[in-house]
Design a protein around this motif. Sequence first.
Motif, short mmCIF file in Angstrom:
data_model
loop_
_atom_site.label_atom_id
_atom_site.label_comp_id
_atom_site.label_asym_id
_atom_site.label_seq_id
_atom_site.Cartn_x
_atom_site.Cartn_y
_atom_site.Cartn_z
N UNK A 9 0.84 -1.20 0.00
CA UNK A 9 0.00 0.00 0.00
C UNK A 9 0.88 1.25 0.00
N UNK A 10 1.98 1.22 0.76
CA UNK A 10 2.90 2.37 0.79
C UNK A 10 3.46 2.67 -0.60
N UNK A 11 3.72 1.62 -1.35
CA UNK A 11 4.23 1.80 -2.71
C UNK A 11 3.17 2.48 -3.58
N UNK A 12 1.92 2.06 -3.44
CA UNK A 12 0.82 2.67 -4.19
C UNK A 12 0.70 4.15 -3.80
N UNK A 13 0.79 4.42 -2.50
CA UNK A 13 0.73 5.80 -2.03
C UNK A 13 1.84 6.64 -2.65
N UNK A 14 3.03 6.06 -2.73
CA UNK A 14 4.17 6.76 -3.33
C UNK A 14 3.92 7.05 -4.81
N UNK A 15 3.31 6.10 -5.51
CA UNK A 15 2.99 6.30 -6.93
C UNK A 15 2.02 7.48 -7.09
N UNK A 16 1.03 7.54 -6.21
CA UNK A 16 0.04 8.62 -6.27
C UNK A 16 0.70 9.97 -5.92
N UNK A 48 -10.80 -4.53 -9.68
CA UNK A 48 -11.02 -5.43 -8.57
C UNK A 48 -11.49 -4.65 -7.34
N UNK A 49 -12.43 -5.19 -6.56
CA UNK A 49 -12.99 -4.49 -5.41
C UNK A 49 -11.93 -4.12 -4.37
N UNK A 50 -10.98 -5.04 -4.12
CA UNK A 50 -9.92 -4.74 -3.16
C UNK A 50 -9.06 -3.58 -3.66
N UNK A 51 -8.81 -3.56 -4.97
CA UNK A 51 -8.02 -2.49 -5.56
C UNK A 51 -8.77 -1.16 -5.48
N UNK A 52 -10.07 -1.19 -5.70
CA UNK A 52 -10.89 0.02 -5.58
C UNK A 52 -10.79 0.58 -4.15
N UNK A 53 -10.86 -0.30 -3.17
CA UNK A 53 -10.78 0.13 -1.77
C UNK A 53 -9.40 0.72 -1.47
N UNK A 54 -8.35 0.09 -2.01
CA UNK A 54 -6.99 0.58 -1.80
C UNK A 54 -6.82 1.98 -2.42
N UNK A 55 -7.25 2.14 -3.66
CA UNK A 55 -7.14 3.44 -4.34
C UNK A 55 -7.93 4.50 -3.58
N UNK A 56 -9.14 4.15 -3.16
CA UNK A 56 -9.98 5.08 -2.41
C UNK A 56 -9.30 5.50 -1.12
N UNK A 57 -8.71 4.53 -0.44
CA UNK A 57 -8.02 4.80 0.83
C UNK A 57 -6.82 5.73 0.61
N UNK A 58 -6.03 5.47 -0.43
CA UNK A 58 -4.84 6.29 -0.71
C UNK A 58 -5.26 7.72 -1.07
N UNK A 59 -6.26 7.85 -1.92
CA UNK A 59 -6.71 9.20 -2.31
C UNK A 59 -7.31 9.93 -1.11
N UNK A 60 -8.13 9.25 -0.34
CA UNK A 60 -8.75 9.88 0.83
C UNK A 60 -7.67 10.37 1.81
#
Length: 196
Positions: A17-24, A88-100
């Motif tokens: 998740x930290x990596x995704x956050x870094x990408x954003x 994917x639903x899990x991916x949607x939740x992850x993206x939503x969490x990172x953006x929020x």
Amino acid sequence: SLSNMDGLQLLMKSPSKDFVNELFQTSYTCGEAPVPKTIQGKCAEAMEINADEAENLFKAIQALIKKVLFESVSSKESLLNILPGSLDDKLKKLITSVIAGNLANWRTQVASSQLSLPQLKSFDWRIDIKTSANTVTRMSVPTALVQMTIEDLPTNTAELAKTRNVTFEISKDTIATMLDGMSKILEQMDSVAGKA
């Protein structure tokens, strides 16, 4: 459009998740400009994807961030509605969490970058005594020399803000008038802040 966001599916290959956050964060920091190829390369390596996929991923993230900021998305539900249904639903939740988690900070940065006026960065002053003499009278008049450092906004994102110094002379009477005006401004600002 949704087709711009198809690359988001590649986030399934992110190591954390930290990596995704870094990408954003990286995508947001680059704004409209493409993410540098060196960063895209490191991302591709970490995610085991090719260079074109990494480029498409960053473009998709930037398109999503732009859409979220432009449409003033404020709830997780409305954010979920923007995401492509194919994710994917899990991916949607992850993206939503990172953006929020980043949205308030991004909005603050966007708002502060939209100010179109120069900003006062510092000021300094000194008192000078103007003297004039003739045979009849001798006159001494105090004046203030004020130097302000002003930061102008850059005209494009590729340059840094430039600073300039403005120096002026001001008389005692003018300072009194200015202080009176400034105290009124301060009162109004306090009044507005008290209502907020």
